[in-house]
Design a protein around this motif. Structure first.
Motif, PDB file in Angstrom:
ATOM      1  N   LYS A   1       0.945  -1.342   0.498  1.00  0.00           N
ATOM      2  CA  LYS A   1       0.127  -0.169  -0.155  1.00  0.00           C
ATOM      3  C   LYS A   1       1.248   1.360  -0.025  1.00  0.00           C
ATOM      4  O   LYS A   1       0.535   1.938   0.553  1.00  0.00           O
ATOM      5  CB  LYS A   1      -1.192   0.103   1.274  1.00  0.00           C
ATOM      6  N   ASP A   2       2.182   0.843  -0.297  1.00  0.00           N
ATOM      7  CA  ASP A   2       3.262   2.320  -0.497  1.00  0.00           C
ATOM      8  C   ASP A   2       2.283   3.207  -1.556  1.00  0.00           C
ATOM      9  O   ASP A   2       1.859   2.919  -2.476  1.00  0.00           O
ATOM     10  CB  ASP A   2       4.485   1.588  -1.064  1.00  0.00           C
ATOM     11  N   PRO A   3       1.926   4.731  -1.231  1.00  0.00           N
ATOM     12  CA  PRO A   3       1.427   5.387  -1.913  1.00  0.00           C
ATOM     13  C   PRO A   3       1.828   6.417  -2.457  1.00  0.00           C
ATOM     14  O   PRO A   3       3.035   6.306  -3.178  1.00  0.00           O
ATOM     15  CB  PRO A   3       0.850   6.459  -0.849  1.00  0.00           C
ATOM     16  N   LEU A   4       1.878   6.778  -4.194  1.00  0.00           N
ATOM     17  CA  LEU A   4       2.161   7.370  -5.067  1.00  0.00           C
ATOM     18  C   LEU A   4       2.728   8.564  -4.685  1.00  0.00           C
ATOM     19  O   LEU A   4       3.923   8.646  -5.400  1.00  0.00           O
ATOM     20  CB  LEU A   4       1.409   7.226  -5.928  1.00  0.00           C
ATOM     21  N   ALA A   5       2.027   8.919  -3.591  1.00  0.00           N
ATOM     22  CA  ALA A   5       3.008  10.322  -3.253  1.00  0.00           C
ATOM     23  C   ALA A   5       2.935  10.548  -1.588  1.00  0.00           C
ATOM     24  O   ALA A   5       1.968  10.014  -1.037  1.00  0.00           O
ATOM     25  CB  ALA A   5       2.207  11.687  -3.660  1.00  0.00           C
ATOM     26  N   PRO A   6       3.374  11.190  -1.080  1.00  0.00           N
ATOM     27  CA  PRO A   6       3.597  11.178   0.573  1.00  0.00           C
ATOM     28  C   PRO A   6       2.442  12.044   0.643  1.00  0.00           C
ATOM     29  O   PRO A   6       2.010  12.695  -0.372  1.00  0.00           O
ATOM     30  CB  PRO A   6       4.590  12.336   0.726  1.00  0.00           C
ATOM     31  N   TYR A   7       1.714  11.747   2.218  1.00  0.00           N
ATOM     32  CA  TYR A   7       0.530  12.143   2.481  1.00  0.00           C
ATOM     33  C   TYR A   7       0.539  13.860   3.144  1.00  0.00           C
ATOM     34  O   TYR A   7       1.949  14.026   3.256  1.00  0.00           O
ATOM     35  CB  TYR A   7       0.062  12.303   3.853  1.00  0.00           C
TER      36      TYR A   7
END
Length: 441
Positions: free
Chosen positions: A374-380
């Motif tokens: 679930k590593d996001p494509l951009a940081p929160y």
């Protein structure tokens, strides 16, 4: 050729939430329905509804005519005087709220509505502290930005502004190691209860929640969560504030998002869709108990333009159009039959889509580099080259997306046509290939 409008914008306009030197704004010259056009004549499907407010689409003729008629009759009047537009708008808005919320305090927008709701709660209870959730957005003014739970708060965070945060339910990125919606609900409520206990129930004036968090990720709460928050508030004499600024007025396929959950708050904040953004308007719908606090005690707050006739006439016309054209029902239909299924089909084709969430015309695609981790494509709170490329690809093909961190929010007007949905989904289908390129799947 650079237009004079663009040159003047770059020479004189200071834009919100932006590093000014890096801006390259589109020049929009006209709009109609679910689309806008730039100064080169290019058409774009508006799948952001601007900032999620053009719920009835752009330039609805009935609302435009109502604005003209009001301007010809009474452009403005000070808030201490009664006028027919304000009275009727208050009646209609209160009529959409749960029983017992009968009065409306008008503001110019959602942030001011939150400011005044918090002030009312503090004065009503005699307490100071306000609890709000991480992954939330409530506005950019002083109190509103401090109860906000996303990174835009950080540069404006006063630390001692009488606010504290808690984690709300979000199963996809659970803070509670939950594996089901029921577990997530129960553990999130237990966490909130402990937060209230440790902050000191007698110090807490209010708990404020977006009924369905919007900018933070379109995360409908699990069944029973809002009822559980209501129970905690009742136990400790805490005011429950539901923020319907983005989720209200048809966006979720109900007049107010709280209609899905059968809960009655003490205060409701609203804005955006109440006028479809045609003229700025917001406000607070007030319960009888809180109204009674100020029956013989002056409320220490107000605005020069509270209940502005042009804005209130726009609200009256917007609500009437929504009723006549069954726009709330259309939002529910398009979400259940067209938009939701279409987005889930995209998720099946694109490994970069980790989750699809939403209801009505209020959806988000959670984009990840790896579905397993679930590593996001951009940081929160940030962006990335991949997310920037996906957004740019959408715009090149004629779609204005709402992009926040690793998410694409799919939030067209509530009365969007099936054809426009199909066109928008096709453009998204093409753009998401750029995200698939970084996925191990």
């Amino acid at each position: 050729m650079t237009s004079r409008t663009y040159e003047l914008d770059r020479a004189h306009v200071f834009h919100s939430w932006s590093a000014q030197a890096s801006l390259d704004p589109l020049v929009i010259t006209k709009a109609h329905g679910s689309a806008v056009w730039d100064d080169a004549g290019h058409r774009y499907l508006d799948f952001a509804s601007q900032l999620v407010f053009t719920n009835i689409g752009h330039q609805h003729p009935d609302v435009v005519e109502a604005i003209r008629e009001q301007a010809a009759t009474l452009c403005t009047i000070a808030p201490q005087h009664a006028n027919d537009a304000r009275s009727e708008a208050a009646r209609l808005i209160a009529g959409l709220a749960p029983e017992g919320l009968d009065h409306v305090f008008f503001t110019n927008g959602g942030a001011e509505a939150v400011e005044h709701a918090v002030r009312m709660a503090r004065l009503h209870t005699g307490r100071i502290k306000v609890l709000s959730r991480y992954r939330s957005y409530h506005g950019g003014t002083a109190t509103a930005v401090n109860v906000t739970g996303d990174p835009r708060r950080w540069p404006n965070d006063y630390g001692a502004a009488g606010t504290a945060k808690f984690f709300g339910p979000f199963l996809y990125r659970s803070e509670f190691d939950a594996t089901t919606e029921d577990e997530e609900c129960r553990r999130a409520l237990r966490h909130l209860r402990r937060t209230v206990e440790l902050e000191g129930p007698a110090t807490v004036a209010a708990i404020i929640l977006e009924t369905v968090p919007g900018t933070a990720g379109v995360m409908p709460p699990p069944p029973g969560y809002l009822a559980g928050v209501r129970e905690i508030c009742d136990e400790h004499g805490i005011v429950m504030i539901l923020d319907e600024v983005m989720a209200g007025f048809g966006r979720t396929g109900a007049w107010l998002a709280l209609d899905h959950y059968g809960v009655r708050p003490d205060l409701i904040t609203f804005a955006k869709g109440v006028t479809s953004g045609y003229v700025p308007l917001g406000g607070v719908v007030i319960s009888r108990g809180i109204h009674q606090t100020f029956a013989h005690r002056p409320y220490p707050g107000g605005l020069t333009y509270s209940g502005h006739p042009l804005a209130c006439a726009t609200a009256v016309a917007t609500i009437q159009v929504m009723r006549d054209e069954r726009i709330v029902e259309r939002s529910a239909q398009v979400g259940g039959e067209v938009l939701g299924p279409g987005l889930r089909a995209l998720a099946e084709r694109h490994p970069c889509v980790g989750e699809v969430r939403g209801l009505g015309t209020f959806w988000a695609l959670e984009l990840v580099s790896d579905r397993a981790t679930k590593d996001p494509l951009a940081p929160y709170g940030g962006s990335s080259a991949t997310m920037d490329a996906i957004a740019a690809a959408c715009r090149r093909e004629g779609l204005l997306p709402f992009v926040n961190a690793n998410r694409i929010h799919v939030v067209p007007p509530c009365n969007v046509s099936d054809a426009d949905v199909a066109e928008g989904l096709e453009i998204l289908d093409h753009a998401l290939r750029l995200g698939d390129a970084v996925s191990p799947d």
